[in-house]
Design a protein around this motif. Structure first.
Motif, PDB file in Angstrom:
ATOM      1  N   ALA A  88       1.023  -1.184  -0.118  1.00 22.17           N
ATOM      2  CA  ALA A  88       0.111   0.079   0.029  1.00 22.17           C
ATOM      3  C   ALA A  88       0.881   1.429   0.002  1.00 22.17           C
ATOM      4  CB  ALA A  88      -1.038  -0.172   0.994  1.00 22.17           C
ATOM      5  N   LEU A  89       1.926   1.282   0.671  1.00 26.15           N
ATOM      6  CA  LEU A  89       2.918   2.348   0.704  1.00 26.15           C
ATOM      7  C   LEU A  89       3.501   2.590  -0.715  1.00 26.15           C
ATOM      8  CD1 LEU A  89       4.276   4.624   2.470  1.00 26.15           C
ATOM      9  CD2 LEU A  89       6.156   2.778   3.157  1.00 26.15           C
ATOM     10  N   ALA A  90       3.935   1.472  -1.176  1.00 27.83           N
ATOM     11  CA  ALA A  90       4.573   1.833  -2.614  1.00 27.83           C
ATOM     12  C   ALA A  90       3.772   2.165  -3.516  1.00 27.83           C
ATOM     13  CB  ALA A  90       5.117   0.335  -3.005  1.00 27.83           C
ATOM     14  N   THR A  91       2.387   1.734  -3.406  1.00 32.83           N
ATOM     15  CA  THR A  91       1.255   1.975  -4.395  1.00 32.83           C
ATOM     16  C   THR A  91       0.984   3.643  -4.226  1.00 32.83           C
ATOM     17  OG1 THR A  91       0.369  -0.281  -4.588  1.00 32.83           O
ATOM     18  CG2 THR A  91      -0.876   1.689  -5.188  1.00 32.83           C
ATOM     19  N   PHE A  92       0.910   3.874  -2.955  1.00 30.27           N
ATOM     20  CA  PHE A  92       0.500   5.362  -2.400  1.00 30.27           C
ATOM     21  C   PHE A  92       1.707   6.275  -3.061  1.00 30.27           C
ATOM     22  CE2 PHE A  92       1.230   8.972  -0.071  1.00 30.27           C
ATOM     23  CZ  PHE A  92       0.140   9.745  -0.087  1.00 30.27           C
ATOM     24  N   LEU A 135       0.307   4.299   8.135  1.00 32.35           N
ATOM     25  CA  LEU A 135       0.757   3.316   6.866  1.00 32.35           C
ATOM     26  C   LEU A 135       1.962   2.759   7.205  1.00 32.35           C
ATOM     27  CD1 LEU A 135      -0.132   2.013   4.344  1.00 32.35           C
ATOM     28  CD2 LEU A 135       0.422   3.752   3.215  1.00 32.35           C
ATOM     29  N   VAL A 136       2.986   3.659   7.265  1.00 36.97           N
ATOM     30  CA  VAL A 136       4.344   3.305   7.667  1.00 36.97           C
ATOM     31  C   VAL A 136       4.460   2.179   8.902  1.00 36.97           C
ATOM     32  CG1 VAL A 136       6.773   3.913   8.402  1.00 36.97           C
ATOM     33  CG2 VAL A 136       5.409   5.095   6.648  1.00 36.97           C
ATOM     34  N   ALA A 137       3.634   2.564  10.005  1.00 37.29           N
ATOM     35  CA  ALA A 137       3.558   2.035  11.393  1.00 37.29           C
ATOM     36  C   ALA A 137       3.128   0.613  11.126  1.00 37.29           C
ATOM     37  CB  ALA A 137       2.881   2.647  12.257  1.00 37.29           C
ATOM     38  N   ALA A 138       2.306   0.540  10.054  1.00 32.34           N
ATOM     39  CA  ALA A 138       1.397  -0.713   9.825  1.00 32.34           C
ATOM     40  C   ALA A 138       2.314  -1.635   9.002  1.00 32.34           C
ATOM     41  CB  ALA A 138       0.189  -0.606   9.186  1.00 32.34           C
ATOM     42  N   ALA A 139       3.290  -0.983   8.226  1.00 32.19           N
ATOM     43  CA  ALA A 139       4.402  -1.917   7.445  1.00 32.19           C
ATOM     44  C   ALA A 139       5.459  -2.464   8.419  1.00 32.19           C
ATOM     45  CB  ALA A 139       5.009  -1.169   6.420  1.00 32.19           C
ATOM     46  N   GLY A 143       6.510  -6.153   9.701  1.00 33.56           N
ATOM     47  CA  GLY A 143       8.008  -6.631   9.652  1.00 33.56           C
ATOM     48  C   GLY A 143       8.616  -6.456   8.175  1.00 33.56           C
ATOM     49  N   THR A 144       7.957  -5.555   7.303  1.00 36.41           N
ATOM     50  CA  THR A 144       8.433  -5.504   5.959  1.00 36.41           C
ATOM     51  C   THR A 144       9.081  -4.239   5.860  1.00 36.41           C
ATOM     52  OG1 THR A 144       6.147  -4.517   5.426  1.00 36.41           O
ATOM     53  CG2 THR A 144       6.544  -7.067   4.929  1.00 36.41           C
ATOM     54  N   VAL A 145       9.052  -3.315   6.742  1.00 36.45           N
ATOM     55  CA  VAL A 145       9.876  -2.029   6.685  1.00 36.45           C
ATOM     56  C   VAL A 145      10.475  -1.650   7.984  1.00 36.45           C
ATOM     57  CG1 VAL A 145       9.131   0.688   6.631  1.00 36.45           C
ATOM     58  CG2 VAL A 145       7.999  -0.706   5.192  1.00 36.45           C
ATOM     59  N   ARG A 146      11.660  -1.133   7.570  1.00 37.08           N
ATOM     60  CA  ARG A 146      12.402  -0.540   8.870  1.00 37.08           C
ATOM     61  C   ARG A 146      11.886  -0.100   9.901  1.00 37.08           C
ATOM     62  NH1 ARG A 146      17.133   2.115   5.986  1.00 37.08           N
ATOM     63  NH2 ARG A 146      17.247   3.302   8.015  1.00 37.08           N
ATOM     64  N   ILE A 178      11.657   7.290  -5.865  1.00 39.72           N
ATOM     65  CA  ILE A 178      10.630   6.558  -4.994  1.00 39.72           C
ATOM     66  C   ILE A 178      11.103   5.014  -5.075  1.00 39.72           C
ATOM     67  CG2 ILE A 178       8.359   5.426  -5.361  1.00 39.72           C
ATOM     68  CD1 ILE A 178       8.336   8.623  -4.310  1.00 39.72           C
ATOM     69  N   THR A 179      11.804   4.566  -5.952  1.00 37.76           N
ATOM     70  CA  THR A 179      12.419   3.404  -5.981  1.00 37.76           C
ATOM     71  C   THR A 179      13.404   3.331  -4.881  1.00 37.76           C
ATOM     72  OG1 THR A 179      12.084   2.883  -8.220  1.00 37.76           O
ATOM     73  CG2 THR A 179      13.805   1.421  -7.231  1.00 37.76           C
ATOM     74  N   LEU A 180      14.290   4.135  -4.866  1.00 42.74           N
ATOM     75  CA  LEU A 180      15.426   4.478  -3.900  1.00 42.74           C
ATOM     76  C   LEU A 180      14.938   4.226  -2.426  1.00 42.74           C
ATOM     77  CD1 LEU A 180      17.987   6.995  -5.416  1.00 42.74           C
ATOM     78  CD2 LEU A 180      18.434   4.699  -4.881  1.00 42.74           C
ATOM     79  N   VAL A 181      13.869   5.044  -2.438  1.00 47.06           N
ATOM     80  CA  VAL A 181      13.014   5.163  -0.888  1.00 47.06           C
ATOM     81  C   VAL A 181      12.571   3.999  -0.522  1.00 47.06           C
ATOM     82  CG1 VAL A 181      11.164   6.132   0.347  1.00 47.06           C
ATOM     83  CG2 VAL A 181      12.594   7.779  -0.976  1.00 47.06           C
ATOM     84  N   LEU A 182      11.842   3.347  -1.363  1.00 47.67           N
ATOM     85  CA  LEU A 182      11.237   2.060  -1.060  1.00 47.67           C
ATOM     86  C   LEU A 182      12.221   0.912  -0.877  1.00 47.67           C
ATOM     87  CD1 LEU A 182       8.255   1.847  -3.829  1.00 47.67           C
ATOM     88  CD2 LEU A 182       8.278   2.154  -1.238  1.00 47.67           C
ATOM     89  N   ASP A 183      13.509   0.915  -1.659  1.00 47.74           N
ATOM     90  CA  ASP A 183      14.297   0.084  -1.203  1.00 47.74           C
ATOM     91  C   ASP A 183      15.204   0.377   0.042  1.00 47.74           C
ATOM     92  OD1 ASP A 183      14.141  -1.231  -3.637  1.00 47.74           O
ATOM     93  OD2 ASP A 183      15.954  -0.402  -4.674  1.00 47.74           O
ATOM     94  N   GLY A 184      15.244   1.511   0.334  1.00 47.66           N
ATOM     95  CA  GLY A 184      15.788   1.965   1.626  1.00 47.66           C
ATOM     96  C   GLY A 184      14.901   1.663   2.804  1.00 47.66           C
ATOM     97  N   LEU A 185      13.635   1.757   2.762  1.00 56.93           N
ATOM     98  CA  LEU A 185      12.814   1.309   3.677  1.00 56.93           C
ATOM     99  C   LEU A 185      12.479  -0.105   3.886  1.00 56.93           C
ATOM    100  CD1 LEU A 185       9.637   3.702   2.804  1.00 56.93           C
ATOM    101  CD2 LEU A 185      11.111   3.987   4.782  1.00 56.93           C
ATOM    102  N   ARG A 186      12.944  -0.851   3.036  1.00 55.18           N
ATOM    103  CA  ARG A 186      12.922  -2.460   3.182  1.00 55.18           C
ATOM    104  C   ARG A 186      13.547  -2.905   4.320  1.00 55.18           C
ATOM    105  NH1 ARG A 186      13.922  -3.698  -1.741  1.00 55.18           N
ATOM    106  NH2 ARG A 186      11.845  -3.169  -2.622  1.00 55.18           N
ATOM    107  N   ARG A 187      12.931  -3.547   5.135  1.00 51.39           N
ATOM    108  CA  ARG A 187      13.544  -4.247   6.297  1.00 51.39           C
ATOM    109  C   ARG A 187      14.719  -5.506   5.968  1.00 51.39           C
ATOM    110  NH1 ARG A 187      11.363  -8.244  10.394  1.00 51.39           N
ATOM    111  NH2 ARG A 187      13.058  -8.193  12.124  1.00 51.39           N
ATOM    112  N   PRO A 188      15.922  -5.200   6.199  1.00 53.34           N
ATOM    113  CA  PRO A 188      16.947  -6.023   5.635  1.00 53.34           C
ATOM    114  C   PRO A 188      16.474  -7.541   6.213  1.00 53.34           C
ATOM    115  CG  PRO A 188      17.903  -4.630   7.109  1.00 53.34           C
ATOM    116  CD  PRO A 188      16.358  -4.055   7.132  1.00 53.34           C
ATOM    117  N   VAL A 189      16.777  -8.703   5.399  1.00 51.56           N
ATOM    118  CA  VAL A 189      16.403  -9.841   5.653  1.00 51.56           C
ATOM    119  C   VAL A 189      17.422 -10.841   6.282  1.00 51.56           C
ATOM    120  CG1 VAL A 189      15.260 -12.010   4.729  1.00 51.56           C
ATOM    121  CG2 VAL A 189      14.730  -9.864   3.761  1.00 51.56           C
TER     122      VAL A 189
END
Length: 189
Positions: A88-92, A135-139, A143-146, A178-189
């Motif tokens: 949802a965050l990426a789509t928004f 939205l960020v808090a939900a992500a 466990g998908t966003v840092r 936006i791609t950079l931001v989404l990559d940066g938000l992604r929680r490392p696995v």
């Protein structure tokens, strides 16, 4: 007209017509080319109706702005109800770039007209930031966003993208950001 008493149906239709007309004129970038009374003529209402609902050009701009913010907040809630929070965050965010591109005249007009109306801008900005915060808090909970990045950073990115709209190649660069931001938000696995 009081704030807690709803408008009659015909009064609401006329108010909506004025707002739709103003939004179209904003989008075209011609807001400053018109006399304020011209909005009534274009909306098919009398000038008394215009002044009763919007006593000044700034009041009309503020109503359009608040409508835009409400629509964005509603979109966030709908996206969150339909898909996982990170999606949802990426789509928004991608949708915001589309919106900025499609409505460049609206953004320029509102920012020019309301530059001195910081209270109105601040209130709308807070409402949008609150929706993005949820939205960020939900992500984060999913466990998908840092957890160490907050919505303020996301909002700052959107403001920066919007402020750079005159750059050549803006659209492609905005998508890259936006791609950079989404990559940066992604929680490392």
């Amino acid at each position: 007209m009081t704030a807690d008493r709803p408008l009659r149906a015909d009064a609401q239709r006329k108010r909506d017509a004025l707002l739709a007309t103003a939004r179209e004129v904003f989008d075209s970038g011609g807001f400053f080319d018109l006399r304020f009374d011209d909005f009534a003529r274009l909306a098919g209402v009398g000038t008394g109706t215009l002044y009763r609902h919007f006593p000044t050009r700034e009041a009309l701009a503020e109503a359009v702005y608040h409508g835009e913010i409400a629509a964005m907040c509603d979109r966030i809630r709908r996206l969150r109800a339909e898909m996982p929070a990170a999606e949802a965050l990426a789509t928004f965010l991608r949708g915001m770039v589309d919106h900025m591109k499609a409505h460049e005249g609206l953004a320029r007009t509102l920012s020019t007209l309301m530059a001195t109306r910081s209270d109105a801008l601040a209130e709308g900005s807070r409402a949008l930031e609150d929706a993005v915060t949820d939205l960020v808090a939900a992500a984060v909970r999913e466990g998908t966003v840092r957890a160490d990045v907050d919505a303020g950073a996301v909002m700052m990115v959107l403001h920066g993208i919007g402020a750079a709209h005159n750059r050549p190649g803006w659209r492609a660069e905005a998508d890259d950001v936006i791609t950079l931001v989404l990559d940066g938000l992604r929680r490392p696995v």
